[in-house]
Design a protein around this motif. Structure first.
Motif, PDB file in Angstrom:
ATOM      1  N   TYR A   1    -102.700 -52.244  82.413  1.00  0.00           N
ATOM      2  CA  TYR A   1    -101.413 -52.239  81.712  1.00  0.00           C
ATOM      3  C   TYR A   1    -101.609 -52.130  80.202  1.00  0.00           C
ATOM      4  O   TYR A   1    -100.826 -51.471  79.515  1.00  0.00           O
TER       5      TYR A   1
ATOM      6  N   LEU B   1     -89.904 -42.600  82.007  1.00  0.00           N
ATOM      7  CA  LEU B   1     -89.664 -43.307  83.266  1.00  0.00           C
ATOM      8  C   LEU B   1     -90.867 -44.153  83.658  1.00  0.00           C
ATOM      9  O   LEU B   1     -90.709 -45.277  84.159  1.00  0.00           O
ATOM     10  N   ILE B   2     -92.076 -43.626  83.430  1.00  0.00           N
ATOM     11  CA  ILE B   2     -93.278 -44.410  83.714  1.00  0.00           C
ATOM     12  C   ILE B   2     -93.287 -45.671  82.853  1.00  0.00           C
ATOM     13  O   ILE B   2     -93.604 -46.768  83.328  1.00  0.00           O
TER      14      ILE B   2
ATOM     15  N   ALA C   1     -90.649 -47.194  81.597  1.00  0.00           N
ATOM     16  CA  ALA C   1     -89.593 -48.095  82.061  1.00  0.00           C
ATOM     17  C   ALA C   1     -90.005 -48.813  83.345  1.00  0.00           C
ATOM     18  O   ALA C   1     -89.774 -50.024  83.496  1.00  0.00           O
ATOM     19  N   ILE C   2     -90.639 -48.078  84.258  1.00  0.00           N
ATOM     20  CA  ILE C   2     -91.113 -48.711  85.493  1.00  0.00           C
ATOM     21  C   ILE C   2     -92.208 -49.722  85.188  1.00  0.00           C
ATOM     22  O   ILE C   2     -92.278 -50.800  85.780  1.00  0.00           O
ATOM     23  N   GLY C   3     -93.069 -49.377  84.222  1.00  0.00           N
ATOM     24  CA  GLY C   3     -94.120 -50.307  83.837  1.00  0.00           C
ATOM     25  C   GLY C   3     -93.556 -51.618  83.310  1.00  0.00           C
ATOM     26  O   GLY C   3     -94.022 -52.701  83.661  1.00  0.00           O
TER      27      GLY C   3
ATOM     28  N   ALA D   1     -90.406 -52.807  83.799  1.00  0.00           N
ATOM     29  CA  ALA D   1     -89.545 -53.493  84.766  1.00  0.00           C
ATOM     30  C   ALA D   1     -90.299 -54.009  85.981  1.00  0.00           C
ATOM     31  O   ALA D   1     -89.939 -55.051  86.544  1.00  0.00           O
ATOM     32  N   VAL D   2     -91.358 -53.303  86.401  1.00  0.00           N
ATOM     33  CA  VAL D   2     -92.056 -53.654  87.647  1.00  0.00           C
ATOM     34  C   VAL D   2     -93.474 -54.147  87.383  1.00  0.00           C
ATOM     35  O   VAL D   2     -93.869 -55.219  87.852  1.00  0.00           O
TER      36      VAL D   2
ATOM     37  N   PRO E   1     -91.492 -47.793  76.714  1.00  0.00           N
ATOM     38  CA  PRO E   1     -91.190 -46.427  77.189  1.00  0.00           C
ATOM     39  C   PRO E   1     -91.168 -45.403  76.063  1.00  0.00           C
ATOM     40  O   PRO E   1     -91.683 -44.285  76.224  1.00  0.00           O
TER      41      PRO E   1
END
Length: 364
Positions: free
Chosen positions: A61, A108-109, A111-113, A115-116, A284
């Motif tokens: 991460y 999007l990657i 944002a997913i990183g 959020a998830v 993001p």
């Protein structure tokens, strides 16, 4: 739209492949490092492998910007060598329009990183710290809840659980404090209430004290005593108290606002956590800027020895911006600049620089 979907799928595939490669590399590096640190009598190979697997998400991460710049460079070098960029431009698609699909995927990657993957990293980081503490034979001495601050201290003579409504920035002064003492066998000994408790020279100095003995046949209230001052020995230090907050990365972004509120209510400074929250929210945009930087240097036809020069330039610029972002984070944590400025200025500047290079190279 067909062309956009093609570029989006290709970029997502390249990013996923590079992400997986780095995850495997970091897992093996973590395994070797943890074998060196905790091998032998401290833990079995299974424990060491668990540590490596728990620590790998945090490492991956942290290097998402590096993965993004490598994925961007790999994609556009591949498109250039296969002449797909030339064909795309010949079909009437401008270079900036071509970047729209990869840019959306990179954002999007990110944002997913946030959020998830951020909550996953927070959970694995806590599990890693807990397992390390178990191997070392220690544990956390501090906890924050909606009811205030909780501390734990102990030695061969027993354990003491401490609760306070609030504290100062260093955690060495407690207001409305309660001390519950326990014998080595776990039996409660006494309950001590103090208006103020100050940690100094290995002891808590209490003011406005009321003590209830819990190990007598009498009722605690009947045997309670009141005194102006009292002292309780302590194995805690100010550094131990501060360090046991853990890093902001060990807290899920969904729980971070509430944790910041609890920190401020308890009397601690939450500047470090506020800056981290803003840094995560800007992730993001930062990943999108990294993608644009990689594209700016590699999406033109590569001739002769310019390929290596362009790749090196893209990576050096990306590392420079990454260093500036980390420096801005330090300034924000120290309170020298506002948290929002420290978090959002570097990604916006990086995106501006990348777009400037793209416009110069595309339109001259």
């Amino acid at each position: 739209m067909i062309l956009d979907r093609y570029f989006a799928r290709r970029f997502a595939y390249i990013f996923g492949a590079i992400f997986g490669i780095f995850a495997i590399i970091l897992t093996f590096l973590g395994l070797a490092d943890n074998l060196r640190r905790y091998g032998g009598d401290a833990g079995s190979f299974g424990d060491i492998l668990d540590l490596a697997l728990l620590d790998a998400p945090s490492g991956v991460y942290q290097i998402l910007p590096l993965i993004m710049i490598i994925a961007s460079i790999s994609m556009f070098l591949g498109l250039s060598r296969s002449s797909e960029l030339v064909v795309t431009r010949a079909a009437g698609r401008s270079g900036l329009r071509l970047l729209l699909a990869p840019l959306i995927v990179s954002v999007l990657i990110g944002a997913i990183g946030v959020a998830v993957m951020n909550p996953v990293v927070a959970a694995t980081s806590r599990a890693f710290e807990s397992k390390v503490a178990t191997l070392r034979g220690g544990g956390s001495v501090l906890s924050l809840s909606s009811s205030g601050l909780w501390l734990r201290q102990g030695d061969d003579t027993g354990q003491t659980v401490i609760h306070a409504a609030r504290t100062n920035l260093s955690g060495t002064t407690l207001w409305d404090a309660t001390f519950l003492t326990f014998a080595p066998d776990g039996m409660p000994q006494s309950r001590i209430k103090a208006d103020i408790a100050v940690l100094n020279n290995g002891a808590w100095t209490l003011n406005g004290v009321k003590t209830w003995p819990l190990n007598t046949a009498d009722t605690p209230e009947a045997a309670a005593t009141v005194s102006a001052t009292a002292s309780i020995s302590s194995s805690l230090t100010a550094d131990q108290i501060r360090n046991n907050f853990g890093t902001p990365s060990s807290i899920s972004i969904w729980d971070l606002p509430a944790f910041i509120q609890r920190l401020q209510s308890a009397g601690f400074s939450a500047q470090r956590h506020i800056v981290w929250l803003q840094m995560e929210l800007s992730q993001p945009l930062f990943l999108g800027a990294m993608m644009l930087i990689g594209a700016a240097f590699t999406m033109r036809p590569q001739r002769g020895g310019k390929v290596g020069l362009n790749v090196m330039s893209a990576i050096l610029l990306a590392f420079t911006i990454y260093f500036i972002r980390n420096f801005a984070q330090i300034l924000g944590e120290n309170g020298d600049v506002p948290a929002a400025l420290a978090a959002w200025a570097p990604p916006l500047a990086a995106a501006g620089v990348a777009l400037g290079i793209l416009l110069q190279r595309e339109d001259g």
